[in-house]
Design an enzyme around this catalytic site. Structure first.
Site, PDB file in Angstrom:
ATOM      1  N   GLY A  18       0.827  -1.211   0.000  1.00 19.84           N
ATOM      2  CA  GLY A  18       0.000   0.000   0.000  1.00 19.84           C
ATOM      3  C   GLY A  18       0.854   1.252   0.000  1.00 19.84           C
ATOM      4  N   LYS A  19       1.897   1.245   0.832  1.00 21.74           N
ATOM      5  CA  LYS A  19       2.797   2.405   0.897  1.00 21.74           C
ATOM      6  C   LYS A  19       3.603   2.539  -0.388  1.00 21.74           C
ATOM      7  CE  LYS A  19       4.011   2.459   5.775  1.00 21.74           C
ATOM      8  NZ  LYS A  19       5.172   2.293   6.652  1.00 21.74           N
ATOM      9  N   ASP A  75       7.662   5.899   7.747  1.00 24.31           N
ATOM     10  CA  ASP A  75       7.142   5.294   8.962  1.00 24.31           C
ATOM     11  C   ASP A  75       5.923   6.103   9.349  1.00 24.31           C
ATOM     12  OD1 ASP A  75       7.735   3.036  10.842  1.00 24.31           O
ATOM     13  OD2 ASP A  75       7.256   4.643  12.240  1.00 24.31           O
ATOM     14  N   GLY A 157      -4.636  -0.427   5.469  1.00 22.77           N
ATOM     15  CA  GLY A 157      -4.501  -0.206   6.910  1.00 22.77           C
ATOM     16  C   GLY A 157      -5.787   0.308   7.560  1.00 22.77           C
ATOM     17  N   ARG A 185       0.849  11.514   4.397  1.00 24.08           N
ATOM     18  CA  ARG A 185       1.967  11.146   3.515  1.00 24.08           C
ATOM     19  C   ARG A 185       2.191  12.245   2.472  1.00 24.08           C
ATOM     20  NH1 ARG A 185       0.256   6.595   3.182  1.00 24.08           N
ATOM     21  NH2 ARG A 185       1.537   5.857   4.900  1.00 24.08           N
TER      22      ARG A 185
HETATM   23  P1  IMP Z   1       4.992   1.040   9.609  1.00 28.94           P
HETATM   24  O1  IMP Z   1       5.237   2.464   9.208  1.00 28.94           O
HETATM   25  O2  IMP Z   1       5.556   0.064   8.647  1.00 28.94           O
HETATM   26  O3  IMP Z   1       5.362   0.788  11.036  1.00 28.94           O
HETATM   27  O4  IMP Z   1       3.434   0.773   9.469  1.00 28.94           O
HETATM   28  C1  IMP Z   1       2.536   1.788   9.695  1.00 28.94           C
HETATM   29  C2  IMP Z   1       1.123   1.261   9.771  1.00 28.94           C
HETATM   30  O5  IMP Z   1       0.304   2.400  10.036  1.00 28.94           O
HETATM   31  C3  IMP Z   1       0.612   0.680   8.487  1.00 28.94           C
HETATM   32  O6  IMP Z   1       0.755  -0.698   8.409  1.00 28.94           O
HETATM   33  C4  IMP Z   1      -0.868   1.063   8.566  1.00 28.94           C
HETATM   34  O7  IMP Z   1      -1.524   0.175   9.367  1.00 28.94           O
HETATM   35  C5  IMP Z   1      -0.869   2.367   9.296  1.00 28.94           C
HETATM   36  N1  IMP Z   1      -0.902   3.449   8.322  1.00 28.94           N
HETATM   37  C6  IMP Z   1       0.103   4.282   7.972  1.00 28.94           C
HETATM   38  N2  IMP Z   1      -0.290   5.105   6.986  1.00 28.94           N
HETATM   39  C7  IMP Z   1      -1.557   4.771   6.722  1.00 28.94           C
HETATM   40  C8  IMP Z   1      -2.486   5.262   5.766  1.00 28.94           C
HETATM   41  O8  IMP Z   1      -2.230   6.139   4.941  1.00 28.94           O
HETATM   42  N3  IMP Z   1      -3.687   4.678   5.790  1.00 28.94           N
HETATM   43  C9  IMP Z   1      -4.009   3.687   6.660  1.00 28.94           C
HETATM   44  N4  IMP Z   1      -3.183   3.175   7.539  1.00 28.94           N
HETATM   45  C10 IMP Z   1      -1.960   3.725   7.578  1.00 28.94           C
END
Ligand code: IMP
Length: 201
Positions: A18-19, A75, A157, A185
């Site tokens: 997704g990211k 992150d 997410g 973001r």
């Molecule tokens: P990390 O940055 O890999 O520790 O993961 C961050 C987590 O935050 C993601 O797996 C999502 O669950 C949540 N997250 C971060 N950005 C978003 C977004 O834009 N939409 C929905 N959930 C997000």
């Protein structure tokens, strides 16, 4: 002054599809060749930092060092007022090993109980590290309200339970272009672009 990005290849230091999709979309105007950490089979470093910024830098440093290319890491997470900022940097972990965000959203809703404050922020730190170890970090956040039950199937997410301030639908309902225009973001990304990138070619 921040260091300028003049290369034409960049690693997106994330294993989260997704990211990777959102960051790749945001980078389209710059015609940079992007490759993800998963495509390069890079190891996922342990997120031992105590802030979004620290974890973003830890990930971009690891990928830049391994790939010998500039690396951009994100992150991010959801900080809920009624939960004193949780799940915060532990947002991914609340989904468990299965990465089940229906479970994570249900936990957020359950732990909020009947607290009348449904406010929350999505926070994003973006870190760009060059192979020589130099890095730049930028942060963005966006406020909203948590709805229950979750709405919409877009995004990833916690998107389906996040209704951004002034938005007509949750991040699971609005078009990706709308989310890209104003999400946490997008805000961090605009700061990164303003500081490190030239106008699109
Ligand atoms: P990390 O940055 O890999 O520790 O993961 C961050 C987590 O935050 C993601 O797996 C999502 O669950 C949540 N997250 C971060 N950005 C978003 C977004 O834009 N939409 C929905 N959930 C997000």
């Amino acid at each position: 002054m921040a260091r300028q990005f003049t290369e034409n290849r960049l690693v997106i230091a994330s294993h989260n599809p997704g990211k990777v999709r959102e960051i790749s979309d945001l980078l389209i105007p710059w015609s940079i060749s992007v490759v993800s950490a998963a495509e390069l089979d890079l190891p996922e470093p342990e997120e031992t930092g105590l802030s979004f910024r620290a974890n973003a830098k830890l990930k971009s440093d690891a990928a830049a060092f391994e790939a010998r290319l500039p690396a951009l890491a994100d992150d991010s997470g959801l900080a809920v007022n009624a939960l004193n900022g949780a799940p915060g940097i532990y947002s991914a972990r609340w989904a468990g090993a299965e990465k089940n965000f229906s479970v994570a959203m249900a936990r957020v809703n359950r732990e909020m109980g009947d607290n009348p404050d449904r406010g929350a922020q999505f926070v994003c730190a973006l870190a760009l590290t060059w192979p020589d170890g130099h890095s730049e970090v930028f942060e963005g956040s966006v406020g909203g309200t948590l709805v229950w039950p979750p709405r919409g199937t877009r995004g990833f997410g916690y998107d389906p339970m996040f209704l951004g301030d002034g938005d007509a639908g949750t991040y699971g309902e609005i078009a990706p272009e709308e989310k890209h225009a104003r999400s946490h973001r997008a805000i961090a990304f605009r700061k990164l672009i303003a500081a490190c990138f030239r106008e699109p070619r």
